[in-house]
Design a protein around this motif. Sequence first.
Motif, PDB file in Angstrom:
ATOM      1  N   VAL A  70      38.624  57.808  49.448  1.00  0.00           N
ATOM      2  CA  VAL A  70      37.539  56.891  49.135  1.00  0.00           C
ATOM      3  C   VAL A  70      36.258  57.721  49.059  1.00  0.00           C
ATOM      4  N   VAL A  71      35.410  57.436  48.080  1.00  0.00           N
ATOM      5  CA  VAL A  71      34.173  58.191  47.874  1.00  0.00           C
ATOM      6  C   VAL A  71      33.015  57.445  48.531  1.00  0.00           C
ATOM      7  N   ILE A  72      32.195  58.192  49.276  1.00  0.00           N
ATOM      8  CA  ILE A  72      31.053  57.600  49.970  1.00  0.00           C
ATOM      9  C   ILE A  72      29.780  58.353  49.587  1.00  0.00           C
ATOM     10  N   ASP A  73      28.628  57.703  49.803  1.00  0.00           N
ATOM     11  CA  ASP A  73      27.355  58.362  49.547  1.00  0.00           C
ATOM     12  C   ASP A  73      26.825  58.967  50.841  1.00  0.00           C
ATOM     13  N   GLU A  74      25.578  59.464  50.798  1.00  0.00           N
ATOM     14  CA  GLU A  74      25.009  60.125  51.973  1.00  0.00           C
ATOM     15  C   GLU A  74      24.827  59.182  53.150  1.00  0.00           C
ATOM     16  N   HIS A  75      24.857  57.869  52.892  1.00  0.00           N
ATOM     17  CA  HIS A  75      24.705  56.882  53.959  1.00  0.00           C
ATOM     18  C   HIS A  75      26.044  56.347  54.455  1.00  0.00           C
ATOM     19  N   GLY A  76      27.131  56.818  53.871  1.00  0.00           N
ATOM     20  CA  GLY A  76      28.454  56.366  54.280  1.00  0.00           C
ATOM     21  C   GLY A  76      28.941  55.134  53.546  1.00  0.00           C
ATOM     22  N   ASN A  77      28.201  54.695  52.528  1.00  0.00           N
ATOM     23  CA  ASN A  77      28.607  53.523  51.756  1.00  0.00           C
ATOM     24  C   ASN A  77      29.588  53.921  50.662  1.00  0.00           C
ATOM     25  N   SER A  78      30.577  53.087  50.421  1.00  0.00           N
ATOM     26  CA  SER A  78      31.548  53.346  49.365  1.00  0.00           C
ATOM     27  C   SER A  78      30.864  53.262  48.000  1.00  0.00           C
ATOM     28  N   VAL A  79      31.146  54.245  47.138  1.00  0.00           N
ATOM     29  CA  VAL A  79      30.552  54.275  45.799  1.00  0.00           C
ATOM     30  C   VAL A  79      31.643  54.581  44.779  1.00  0.00           C
ATOM     31  N   ASN A  80      31.363  54.211  43.536  1.00  0.00           N
ATOM     32  CA  ASN A  80      32.298  54.514  42.451  1.00  0.00           C
ATOM     33  C   ASN A  80      31.488  54.740  41.182  1.00  0.00           C
ATOM     34  N   GLY A  81      30.861  55.917  41.106  1.00  0.00           N
ATOM     35  CA  GLY A  81      30.036  56.241  39.960  1.00  0.00           C
ATOM     36  C   GLY A  81      30.855  56.714  38.780  1.00  0.00           C
ATOM     37  N   LEU A  82      30.161  57.208  37.763  1.00  0.00           N
ATOM     38  CA  LEU A  82      30.806  57.601  36.521  1.00  0.00           C
ATOM     39  C   LEU A  82      31.845  58.700  36.739  1.00  0.00           C
ATOM     40  N   VAL A  83      31.483  59.726  37.526  1.00  0.00           N
ATOM     41  CA  VAL A  83      32.403  60.851  37.738  1.00  0.00           C
ATOM     42  C   VAL A  83      33.714  60.380  38.346  1.00  0.00           C
ATOM     43  N   ASP A  84      33.624  59.509  39.343  1.00  0.00           N
ATOM     44  CA  ASP A  84      34.838  59.063  40.017  1.00  0.00           C
ATOM     45  C   ASP A  84      35.609  58.044  39.186  1.00  0.00           C
ATOM     46  N   ALA A  85      34.902  57.282  38.364  1.00  0.00           N
ATOM     47  CA  ALA A  85      35.601  56.390  37.434  1.00  0.00           C
ATOM     48  C   ALA A  85      36.419  57.200  36.434  1.00  0.00           C
ATOM     49  N   VAL A  86      35.851  58.331  35.980  1.00  0.00           N
ATOM     50  CA  VAL A  86      36.577  59.196  35.050  1.00  0.00           C
ATOM     51  C   VAL A  86      37.768  59.855  35.741  1.00  0.00           C
ATOM     52  N   LYS A  87      37.574  60.283  36.991  1.00  0.00           N
ATOM     53  CA  LYS A  87      38.690  60.869  37.746  1.00  0.00           C
ATOM     54  C   LYS A  87      39.858  59.893  37.830  1.00  0.00           C
ATOM     55  N   SER A  88      39.546  58.617  38.034  1.00  0.00           N
ATOM     56  CA  SER A  88      40.613  57.617  38.157  1.00  0.00           C
ATOM     57  C   SER A  88      41.392  57.459  36.857  1.00  0.00           C
ATOM     58  N   ILE A  89      40.740  57.751  35.729  1.00  0.00           N
ATOM     59  CA  ILE A  89      41.410  57.669  34.427  1.00  0.00           C
ATOM     60  C   ILE A  89      42.433  58.794  34.291  1.00  0.00           C
ATOM     61  N   TYR A  90      42.055  59.984  34.746  1.00  0.00           N
ATOM     62  CA  TYR A  90      42.917  61.149  34.563  1.00  0.00           C
ATOM     63  C   TYR A  90      43.960  61.300  35.671  1.00  0.00           C
TER      64      TYR A  90
END
Length: 293
Positions: A119-139
């Motif tokens: 699971v990807v988190i930001d500097e505050h520990g919140n779950s995030v799903n930005g463009l980079v990780d959306a693309v990773k999920s495609i591949y």
Amino acid sequence: MTVDVLFPFYGDVALMKQAVHSVLRQSYRDFKMTVIDDGYPDSSIRGWFDSLGDDRISYERNDDNLGANGNFRKVLARATNELVVVMGSDDVMLPNYLQWLVDRADEYPGASIFQPGVVVIDEHGNSVNGLVDAVKSIYRPRGSGVRVLTGERLAVSLLRGDWLYFPSLGWRAETITNIGFREGYEVVLDLALALDVAMRGGSLLVDSQLAFMYRRHMSSYSSVRAVSGLRFDEERRFFENISAEMADKGWIHAARVARLHLSSRLHAASLLPATVRHGNRDGARHLLRHLVK
């Protein structure tokens, strides 16, 4: 079985402490953690590690800053056990991570690299799903549970889009120490290592079981280099070199995918509008070069 948790450090001290505590909270207790501080300017760090009072943790500070590649190579030389993790100093192991790694390594003795669910988190520990990780999920390989990739199929999968989360990977020590990190790369050293494993006949196990939290934030080393455009100068050089190596091996499909490096170009394109908007001319120049070359 003792697991080597290798911990090259340079960065946010508060996040580093969270990462260390996540290792200490592991349900699997048989580990050795080796911390090498690449000269971060905070004199309190050694004292904090001493205060933990845990003989499974060793701390060493470099007299001179070696940079990411140099420090990764140095910490890798400290591995002495059968399984290795090269953990990011701002990431978080979920409590089941080391147990997951030991179990999968036992169940799949032929696997060289182990990728858990992340699971990807930001500097505050919140779950995030930005463009980079959306693309990773495609591949990322389709399906659930455990899947094993090897050979050119593995290489093509990673070259289309690097869907790995390097700090979350577990490794057979004989694999990662015998190959090591290529010199001259600061950002793509993880992808280069995984492809070297593929070219030498190793295999990658990917599992959907969640076991790790990967932190993505704009102050990270790779993010800073991406905005400046310097990341893509390195990526372009790497893809040119690896394409030639794949061709020499007879992996024509992989060589073609590396030469195209479409996902890397698209990443650069996604950063270009903001780079121009903020007046970063040097960054825009680097990004444009990556798009057209």
